[in-house]
Motif scaffolding. Sequence first.
Motif, short mmCIF file in Angstrom:
data_model
loop_
_atom_site.label_atom_id
_atom_site.label_comp_id
_atom_site.label_asym_id
_atom_site.label_seq_id
_atom_site.Cartn_x
_atom_site.Cartn_y
_atom_site.Cartn_z
N ARG A 169 110.64 85.18 21.88
CA ARG A 169 110.84 84.39 23.11
C ARG A 169 111.27 82.99 22.75
NH1 ARG A 169 105.65 84.58 21.67
NH2 ARG A 169 104.41 82.69 21.82
N HIS A 226 94.43 80.48 24.24
CA HIS A 226 94.31 81.93 24.12
C HIS A 226 94.53 82.35 22.67
CE1 HIS A 226 98.57 81.01 24.31
NE2 HIS A 226 98.76 82.11 23.62
N ASP A 268 96.67 85.19 20.89
CA ASP A 268 97.72 86.17 21.21
C ASP A 268 97.21 87.58 20.98
OD1 ASP A 268 100.40 84.10 19.80
OD2 ASP A 268 99.56 84.18 21.82
N HIS A 294 95.01 79.04 20.29
CA HIS A 294 96.02 77.96 20.42
C HIS A 294 96.37 77.78 21.90
CE1 HIS A 294 98.33 81.67 20.42
NE2 HIS A 294 99.31 81.00 21.02
FE FE Z 1 100.51 82.42 22.53
#
Ligand code: FE
Length: 311
Positions: free
Chosen positions: A137, A152, A154, A253
């Motif tokens: 992304r 969060h 990942d 992070h």
């Molecule tokens: Fe992330």
Amino acid sequence: MKQQNSQQAEDYYPSRNGQPSIFLERQDPVVYSTDKNNCPIEQEKIQQYQENGFIVLEDIFSQSDIEALQAESTFLRQNSKDKHSGEVILEPGSGEVRSIFKIHESSAVFKKLATDKRLASLAEYLLGDKVYIHQSRLNYKLGFRGKNFYWHSDFETWHVEDGMPRMRALSMSITLTENYSFNGPLMLIPGSHRSFVVCEGETPEEHFKSSLKNQEYGVPTDQSLTQLVEEGGIVTATSKPGSVIIFDCNVMHGSNSNITPFPRSNIFLVYNSMANQVVAPFCERSPRPEFICTREKIEPVIPVVSNFNNE
Ligand code: FE
Ligand code: 6CS
């Protein structure tokens, strides 16, 4: 408290199952390779990655490489605003482009970047295996309009919603603009990758339609986040364009909104080990679309020496 998903795959990291938030011990290595002789970067950096869960590598790409990547990023954004296909995520409110997913497929330049030996071979070393792109992304985080990405892990999302079995994946964030202390740089909590923070609540239907704009599930409680920060502190990954921030799939992070004139645009490439291919989600929801999670077309990356000035 082992659970299973619909394919009866063992769930080593159950989360969002109505239980209060707790910390589970990480059950997977951080650095999978032990061969110190064939390490593509200095061992001191590998030690830092093992210890903290992330490293920042400066001056990886030349000025002309960076300009080519920046030009492609601008081109994609200017040609995607009216595209209402799933992979273009708009900022809530302003309607500016927030993210564009699956850029390793839609852009020849970013496809080449994903196979660049400077990145892919390092991912193979850290993950101890051939790798594939689980997700890619471009997060634009434009000046004045770029909103935050709440704290969060990942991996918690990729495990619960995509069915990623183990912690054997990592993200490489290539900086396209200055990542200052004040324009919403990545904030990471050193050492947080060693604990799996079980999240509360239950995954909503089609959660990605809201979570990619503003994530409310799969995020730590205030108490869990406070505990991680008390143990590890907070580091902002400030760096100039052409740097690479490499972070383990489970490091906690997030990043603040950008209210300055300076965009903080970064490419994110997520490398997953071929031995850790996604299975059925570890939640009672349908698998997320292919633009967020590679499932149908899992092919190992072949690292290639490349540059981006069309030579
Ligand atoms: Fe992330
Ligand atoms: O859900 C995901 O896969 C995405 N969400 C965040 C906040 N980070 C990882 C990824 O881009």
